[in-house]
Enzyme design. Sequence first.
Site, PDB file in Angstrom:
ATOM      1  N   ARG A 178       0.875  -1.182   0.000  1.00  0.00           N
ATOM      2  CA  ARG A 178       0.000   0.000   0.000  1.00  0.00           C
ATOM      3  C   ARG A 178       0.905   1.222   0.000  1.00  0.00           C
ATOM      4  O   ARG A 178       2.123   1.114   0.173  1.00  0.00           O
ATOM      5  CB  ARG A 178      -1.000   0.013   1.178  1.00  0.00           C
ATOM      6  CG  ARG A 178      -0.565  -0.508   2.483  1.00  0.00           C
ATOM      7  CD  ARG A 178       0.460   0.287   3.215  1.00  0.00           C
ATOM      8  NE  ARG A 178       0.178   1.705   3.283  1.00  0.00           N
ATOM      9  CZ  ARG A 178       1.081   2.631   3.488  1.00  0.00           C
ATOM     10  NH1 ARG A 178       2.366   2.317   3.646  1.00  0.00           N
ATOM     11  NH2 ARG A 178       0.767   3.919   3.521  1.00  0.00           N
ATOM     12  N   ALA A 219       1.083   5.087  -2.285  1.00  0.00           N
ATOM     13  CA  ALA A 219       0.979   5.367  -3.727  1.00  0.00           C
ATOM     14  C   ALA A 219       2.150   4.836  -4.551  1.00  0.00           C
ATOM     15  O   ALA A 219       1.944   4.178  -5.578  1.00  0.00           O
ATOM     16  CB  ALA A 219       0.825   6.879  -3.935  1.00  0.00           C
ATOM     17  N   GLN A 228      -2.131   3.151   9.774  1.00  0.00           N
ATOM     18  CA  GLN A 228      -0.829   3.183   9.083  1.00  0.00           C
ATOM     19  C   GLN A 228       0.201   4.021   9.847  1.00  0.00           C
ATOM     20  O   GLN A 228       1.403   3.751   9.760  1.00  0.00           O
ATOM     21  CB  GLN A 228      -0.984   3.748   7.662  1.00  0.00           C
ATOM     22  CG  GLN A 228      -1.707   2.831   6.690  1.00  0.00           C
ATOM     23  CD  GLN A 228      -3.173   3.171   6.576  1.00  0.00           C
ATOM     24  OE1 GLN A 228      -3.792   3.637   7.534  1.00  0.00           O
ATOM     25  NE2 GLN A 228      -3.768   2.937   5.423  1.00  0.00           N
ATOM     26  N   ASP A 271      -1.798  10.828  -2.735  1.00  0.00           N
ATOM     27  CA  ASP A 271      -2.127   9.715  -3.628  1.00  0.00           C
ATOM     28  C   ASP A 271      -2.475  10.187  -5.026  1.00  0.00           C
ATOM     29  O   ASP A 271      -2.279   9.456  -5.998  1.00  0.00           O
ATOM     30  CB  ASP A 271      -3.267   8.887  -3.032  1.00  0.00           C
ATOM     31  CG  ASP A 271      -2.770   8.106  -1.828  1.00  0.00           C
ATOM     32  OD1 ASP A 271      -2.661   8.719  -0.744  1.00  0.00           O
ATOM     33  OD2 ASP A 271      -2.422   6.923  -1.985  1.00  0.00           O
ATOM     34  N   ASN A 294      -5.181  12.635  -0.177  1.00  0.00           N
ATOM     35  CA  ASN A 294      -4.313  11.821   0.679  1.00  0.00           C
ATOM     36  C   ASN A 294      -5.210  11.116   1.696  1.00  0.00           C
ATOM     37  O   ASN A 294      -6.429  11.307   1.730  1.00  0.00           O
ATOM     38  CB  ASN A 294      -3.248  12.694   1.362  1.00  0.00           C
ATOM     39  CG  ASN A 294      -2.159  11.867   2.021  1.00  0.00           C
ATOM     40  OD1 ASN A 294      -1.582  10.981   1.401  1.00  0.00           O
ATOM     41  ND2 ASN A 294      -1.890  12.108   3.297  1.00  0.00           N
ATOM     42  N   LYS A 295      -4.597  10.320   2.531  1.00  0.00           N
ATOM     43  CA  LYS A 295      -5.334   9.494   3.496  1.00  0.00           C
ATOM     44  C   LYS A 295      -6.379  10.308   4.252  1.00  0.00           C
ATOM     45  O   LYS A 295      -6.130  11.449   4.660  1.00  0.00           O
ATOM     46  CB  LYS A 295      -4.330   8.857   4.461  1.00  0.00           C
ATOM     47  CG  LYS A 295      -4.909   7.954   5.528  1.00  0.00           C
ATOM     48  CD  LYS A 295      -5.785   6.849   4.965  1.00  0.00           C
ATOM     49  CE  LYS A 295      -5.094   5.998   3.931  1.00  0.00           C
ATOM     50  NZ  LYS A 295      -6.040   5.076   3.233  1.00  0.00           N
TER      51      LYS A 295
END
Length: 343
Positions: free
Chosen positions: A51, A53, A185, A226, A236-237
């Site tokens: 995982r 990008a 994460q 990402d 992004n996250k």
Amino acid sequence: MLVNGHHYRTVWMEQSTVHMIEQNLLPFTFSVAEFPSCAASCAAICNMTVRGAGAIGAAAGYAMAQGFLEEDDPNIARTMICATRPTAQNLFYAVNRVWQAGITGGKEAAVAEAEAVANDDAEASRRIGQFGAELINDGNNILTHCNAGWLAFVDYGTALSPIYLAHEAGKQIHVWVDETRPRGQGARLTAWELTQAGIDCSIIADNASAHFMAQGKVDMVIVGADRIAANGDSANKIGTLEKAICANYFGIPFYIAAPTATIDAACSDGTAIPIEERSADEVLWQQGVDEQGAAHTIRVAAPQARARNPAFDVTPAKLIRGIITEHGIIAPSIAGSTATQKQ
Ligand code: MRU
């Protein structure tokens, strides 16, 4: 990066088999999993064995090369890879590069291009570290969200790469690591990476960052991306948008660190970026280990409650101080033109 004295990349290919560090088991178990076919590599991208990008991009490039090696219709392989995860632009960038090489030069050319995609990712990350390290002063407290370290790329990482290089240059740094629910994460991967590298860090609950910003204990925020739209809006996250809003409220510089491979010049702004919605179970259930190291999955939400689980959000360009790329730190507004010139 070094793990137990051995240099690893996050993902690589030997013969026709793709090797990936199994990220679902980290930080409790370090292991490498092998994927002998394009279909197996696609499943590994879907279940997040790999995982982040850049790492997704490299894995997708190798999977595309496997598609050519398998001698079925490579177009079927391409469709399968592109259906794995929708948000990370690096996936589509890598598949397109390997596809073009394979269509014009055959399977050997596809394999060579997949290798080039992975090497370019590692080199871009290293250069992002060099540019970004200049922003970091001795004694800084830096906040990051999710994992944009070497596990999220082929090597070095993006948001963490400047931190690694500043640390190597002797600067004292402390990193605030957002847990990054629901998959953790930050707590699992970023905290593990930084600890391995001997960099001082503290895990904080996702909703604690504004508190530390208000106390003057955050000097800058650096996160990955990402997909970056042409106007600089950056996906992004999930949770990144909140960090950016809070950082701007408190006058704290907020940086995106990403290679130009993450920029999608065809997306005019953030509204065009596809946002992955993942299983509600990731919110309702959590996984961890007990003191004996045995793995458990436990429910952490009200029985029968429903949940939503968007995996990414979009930070508007106006909240971003700069994008740290492999070509230097650029204004978000020139993201599209930079990608067009440099990709
Ligand atoms: O769902 P993930 O773990 O693949 O998402 C990763 C992130 O959002 C990272 O912050 C990101 O990829 C930016 S750095 C690659």
